[in-house]
Design a protein around this motif. Structure first.
Motif, PDB file in Angstrom:
ATOM      1  N   LEU A  46      16.768 -20.816  11.702  1.00 49.70           N
ATOM      2  CA  LEU A  46      16.371 -21.897  12.607  1.00 49.70           C
ATOM      3  C   LEU A  46      16.113 -21.282  13.971  1.00 49.70           C
ATOM      4  O   LEU A  46      16.996 -20.657  14.558  1.00 49.70           O
ATOM      5  N   THR A  47      14.880 -21.448  14.476  1.00 50.62           N
ATOM      6  CA  THR A  47      14.480 -20.871  15.756  1.00 50.62           C
ATOM      7  C   THR A  47      14.055 -21.984  16.687  1.00 50.62           C
ATOM      8  O   THR A  47      13.204 -22.816  16.331  1.00 50.62           O
ATOM      9  N   VAL A  48      14.624 -22.001  17.897  1.00 52.23           N
ATOM     10  CA  VAL A  48      14.336 -23.044  18.880  1.00 52.23           C
ATOM     11  C   VAL A  48      13.893 -22.389  20.176  1.00 52.23           C
ATOM     12  O   VAL A  48      14.550 -21.476  20.678  1.00 52.23           O
ATOM     13  N   GLY A  49      12.770 -22.849  20.728  1.00 49.84           N
ATOM     14  CA  GLY A  49      12.298 -22.339  22.013  1.00 49.84           C
ATOM     15  C   GLY A  49      10.871 -21.838  21.931  1.00 49.84           C
ATOM     16  O   GLY A  49      10.138 -22.114  20.975  1.00 49.84           O
ATOM     17  N   ARG A  50      10.468 -21.099  22.958  1.00 52.43           N
ATOM     18  CA  ARG A  50       9.125 -20.511  22.978  1.00 52.43           C
ATOM     19  C   ARG A  50       9.132 -19.296  22.055  1.00 52.43           C
ATOM     20  O   ARG A  50       9.851 -18.341  22.284  1.00 52.43           O
ATOM     21  N   GLN A  51       8.264 -19.316  21.044  1.00 51.10           N
ATOM     22  CA  GLN A  51       8.363 -18.320  19.979  1.00 51.10           C
ATOM     23  C   GLN A  51       6.998 -17.935  19.443  1.00 51.10           C
ATOM     24  O   GLN A  51       6.011 -18.649  19.588  1.00 51.10           O
ATOM     25  N   ARG A  52       6.987 -16.791  18.768  1.00 51.58           N
ATOM     26  CA  ARG A  52       5.806 -16.280  18.070  1.00 51.58           C
ATOM     27  C   ARG A  52       5.804 -16.845  16.648  1.00 51.58           C
ATOM     28  O   ARG A  52       6.821 -16.792  15.953  1.00 51.58           O
ATOM     29  N   ILE A  53       4.652 -17.380  16.204  1.00 54.30           N
ATOM     30  CA  ILE A  53       4.552 -17.929  14.850  1.00 54.30           C
ATOM     31  C   ILE A  53       3.316 -17.352  14.172  1.00 54.30           C
ATOM     32  O   ILE A  53       2.187 -17.559  14.631  1.00 54.30           O
ATOM     33  N   ASN A  54       3.532 -16.616  13.094  1.00 50.17           N
ATOM     34  CA  ASN A  54       2.453 -16.070  12.269  1.00 50.17           C
ATOM     35  C   ASN A  54       2.651 -16.562  10.843  1.00 50.17           C
ATOM     36  O   ASN A  54       3.645 -16.212  10.202  1.00 50.17           O
ATOM     37  N   LEU A  55       1.728 -17.366  10.359  1.00 49.29           N
ATOM     38  CA  LEU A  55       1.826 -17.914   9.017  1.00 49.29           C
ATOM     39  C   LEU A  55       0.801 -17.240   8.107  1.00 49.29           C
ATOM     40  O   LEU A  55      -0.395 -17.245   8.396  1.00 49.29           O
ATOM     41  N   ASP A  56       1.278 -16.642   7.012  1.00 46.13           N
ATOM     42  CA  ASP A  56       0.428 -15.948   6.039  1.00 46.13           C
ATOM     43  C   ASP A  56      -0.443 -14.920   6.748  1.00 46.13           C
ATOM     44  O   ASP A  56       0.064 -14.111   7.511  1.00 46.13           O
ATOM     45  N   ASP A  57      -1.763 -14.962   6.525  1.00 45.24           N
ATOM     46  CA  ASP A  57      -2.656 -13.997   7.161  1.00 45.24           C
ATOM     47  C   ASP A  57      -3.150 -14.473   8.524  1.00 45.24           C
ATOM     48  O   ASP A  57      -4.072 -13.898   9.091  1.00 45.24           O
ATOM     49  N   GLN A  58      -2.551 -15.536   9.063  1.00 40.92           N
ATOM     50  CA  GLN A  58      -2.851 -16.092  10.388  1.00 40.92           C
ATOM     51  C   GLN A  58      -4.218 -16.792  10.432  1.00 40.92           C
ATOM     52  O   GLN A  58      -4.782 -16.979  11.501  1.00 40.92           O
ATOM     53  N   ARG A  59      -4.737 -17.211   9.284  1.00 39.11           N
ATOM     54  CA  ARG A  59      -6.028 -17.892   9.258  1.00 39.11           C
ATOM     55  C   ARG A  59      -5.964 -19.266   9.897  1.00 39.11           C
ATOM     56  O   ARG A  59      -6.966 -19.773  10.421  1.00 39.11           O
ATOM     57  N   PHE A  60      -4.770 -19.880   9.875  1.00 37.77           N
ATOM     58  CA  PHE A  60      -4.622 -21.207  10.462  1.00 37.77           C
ATOM     59  C   PHE A  60      -3.687 -21.221  11.670  1.00 37.77           C
ATOM     60  O   PHE A  60      -3.907 -21.962  12.614  1.00 37.77           O
ATOM     61  N   VAL A  61      -2.640 -20.407  11.628  1.00 39.86           N
ATOM     62  CA  VAL A  61      -1.693 -20.330  12.749  1.00 39.86           C
ATOM     63  C   VAL A  61      -1.298 -18.876  12.948  1.00 39.86           C
ATOM     64  O   VAL A  61      -0.851 -18.209  12.012  1.00 39.86           O
ATOM     65  N   GLY A  62      -1.465 -18.375  14.188  1.00 39.12           N
ATOM     66  CA  GLY A  62      -1.126 -16.988  14.475  1.00 39.12           C
ATOM     67  C   GLY A  62      -0.864 -16.755  15.942  1.00 39.12           C
ATOM     68  O   GLY A  62      -1.093 -17.628  16.792  1.00 39.12           O
TER      69      GLY A  62
ATOM     70  N   PHE B 174     -11.053 -12.673  11.681  1.00 34.79           N
ATOM     71  CA  PHE B 174     -11.934 -13.280  10.693  1.00 34.79           C
ATOM     72  C   PHE B 174     -13.356 -13.421  11.233  1.00 34.79           C
ATOM     73  O   PHE B 174     -13.575 -13.560  12.434  1.00 34.79           O
ATOM     74  N   ASN B 175     -14.333 -13.360  10.317  1.00 37.98           N
ATOM     75  CA  ASN B 175     -15.737 -13.596  10.653  1.00 37.98           C
ATOM     76  C   ASN B 175     -16.283 -12.621  11.688  1.00 37.98           C
ATOM     77  O   ASN B 175     -17.096 -12.995  12.543  1.00 37.98           O
ATOM     78  N   GLY B 176     -15.836 -11.371  11.624  1.00 42.27           N
ATOM     79  CA  GLY B 176     -16.404 -10.313  12.454  1.00 42.27           C
ATOM     80  C   GLY B 176     -15.676 -10.101  13.758  1.00 42.27           C
ATOM     81  O   GLY B 176     -15.308 -11.048  14.450  1.00 42.27           O
ATOM     82  N   TRP B 177     -15.484  -8.830  14.099  1.00 38.01           N
ATOM     83  CA  TRP B 177     -14.760  -8.483  15.327  1.00 38.01           C
ATOM     84  C   TRP B 177     -15.560  -8.739  16.596  1.00 38.01           C
ATOM     85  O   TRP B 177     -14.999  -8.711  17.692  1.00 38.01           O
ATOM     86  N   ALA B 178     -16.842  -8.974  16.478  1.00 39.80           N
ATOM     87  CA  ALA B 178     -17.649  -9.263  17.666  1.00 39.80           C
ATOM     88  C   ALA B 178     -17.379 -10.655  18.212  1.00 39.80           C
ATOM     89  O   ALA B 178     -17.897 -11.019  19.277  1.00 39.80           O
TER      90      ALA B 178
END
Length: 418
Positions: free
Chosen positions: A138-154, A321-325
């Motif tokens: 359980l984490t409370v506060g300002r935090q880093r969140i990376n879900l799976d490959d970060q396609r939706f949340v990173g 995703f979709n190119g580094w440019a």
């Protein structure tokens, strides 16, 4: 003024951190025992980067230094920890536009240059309390969140200023089932403390995941609910529901088959002024052999052709995703299809360096509807480490094929972290 001078001096330290003599200091940054049950773990992450953008219309040359510094205190018997981390970015060469939007009165808004989204800033990056056992966190506060490959949340770790969330997150393992749930009230953006109202966006953000493993196959269902309070962000309020399947299968002692598939459906939420529904589709197959990995894939960010609104992922680590440019950070109104091929090689047995890896990626972009050719892109990178110092050379070459304007970007980067 004194604060800025002090911050500038502190942020110049990545050059010193990258020195081999510093990196060779064995044990530096390791947790320090404080009594029998407490440990104090210093956090240092320093990065120096050159980013050069070449376009027919506007160019950019940016040299930026980023420092994250903080600490984590752990109390083993109670399973509790406290973490605090500040982050600052300094522009050493400022021939770039830090903001792709207007910030009245900001000296970092420079429309005469191309965008490099690494604004000068000083921020509180993380401030969290965590309770963690083998099966529950359980984490409370300002935090880093990376879900799976970060396609939706990173966390968008590629940019100098990291994206974090003011949130409560619970993670649990119940036998073969994993559960992950987050409720956040604020998105702290990559644009930093000097970006006006876009420094942080308020709202109600809910991320839910449930997964299990069936032999070599991992299956996960997810939902992401994004409801912004800020009017300029209403267009990104959405609800997304989907599933993800991945697996790795040995075909022989030397050859491995990797598969990944995902589908999601998105529609408007909250005060989004557009009523729409759009699909996300991902399919990828790869082969691994003797350090080589060859993979090919197809990704579709669909659109609702009736209203011209595409599938959006505003909380993702979009640079992956979709190119580094970074031409498609926002999905076009007629949607986006990305056909890509990746060749990667890991070269572990090199005496002078560690973790040597090389990547080459090819993208072909098309619209979801209307058969518009959005152009092609070649990306390449070379990364390695010398002791604790990481080095990176990276290049993106986007060919618009008469769709828009060409773009080439070169990155040179060194980083050290403890």
């Amino acid at each position: 003024m004194k604060t800025r001078i002090l911050a500038a001096a502190l942020l110049a330290s990545p050059v010193a951190f990258a020195h081999p003599a510093f990196a060779a200091d064995k044990g530096f940054g390791d947790p320090v025992p404080v009594g029998d049950t407490l440990t104090f773990d210093p956090i240092i992450d320093a990065r120096l980067r050159y980013e050069g953008v070449d376009q027919p219309t506007v160019d950019a040359d940016a040299v930026t230094a980023r420092l994250r510094a903080g600490f984590e205190i752990r109390h083993a018997p109670s399973h509790l920890s406290f973490l605090a981390e500040a982050e600052g970015t300094l522009g050493i060469v400022n021939q770039y536009n830090a903001f792709p939007f207007d910030v009245p009165g900001s000296s970092q808004r420079r429309p005469g240059f191309a965008v490099v989204a690494d604004g000068e800033s000083i921020d509180l990056n993380r401030l969290q309390v965590q309770y963690k056992t083998k099966t529950f966190a359980l984490t409370v506060g300002r935090q880093r969140i990376n879900l799976d490959d970060q396609r939706f949340v990173g966390s968008v770790a590629w940019r100098q200023n990291e994206q974090t969330f003011d949130a409560v997150r619970a993670e649990a393992t119940l036998g073969a089932v994993s559960l992950d749930g987050t409720y956040a009230i604020q998105q702290d953006s990559i644009f930093g403390s000097e970006s006006g109202p876009r420094r942080a966006m308020d709202g109600d953000f809910v991320f839910l995941q449930a997964g299990t493993k069936l032999g070599a196959v991992s299956v996960k269902a997810f939902s992401y609910l994004i409801d912004y309070d800020d009017p300029f962000a209403f267009a990104n309020s959405s609800q997304t529901y989907g599933a993800r399947v991945s697996g790795s299968f040995p075909l022989s002692k030397a050859v491995k088959l990797n598969v990944l598939a995902s589908y999601a459906r998105q529609k408007n939420m909250g005060q989004n002024p557009v009523r729409y529904e759009a699909d996300f589709v991902l399919a990828e197959v790869g082969l691994g052999y003797n350090g080589f990995t060859l993979s090919g894939g197809y990704e579709k960010l669909g659109t609702d052709s009736k209203v011209g609104k595409g599938f959006q992922t505003p909380l993702a680590t979009l640079h992956k995703f979709n190119g580094w440019a970074d031409l498609f950070l926002t999905t076009p109104g007629n949607g986006l299809e990305d056909y890509y091929v990746t060749l990667a090689k890991a070269i572990p047995k090199v005496k002078a360096v560690q973790g040597l890896t090389a990547n080459v990626i090819y993208h072909e972009f098309r619209s979801d509807v209307g058969n518009v050719k959005f152009g092609t892109e070649w990306d390449a990178s070379l990364a390695f480490k010398t002791k604790k110092v990481s080095w990176l050379v990276k290049y993106a070459n986007y060919d618009a094929n008469r769709f828009g304007v060409d773009r080439q970007i070169l990155w040179l980067q060194t980083e050290v972290s403890f």
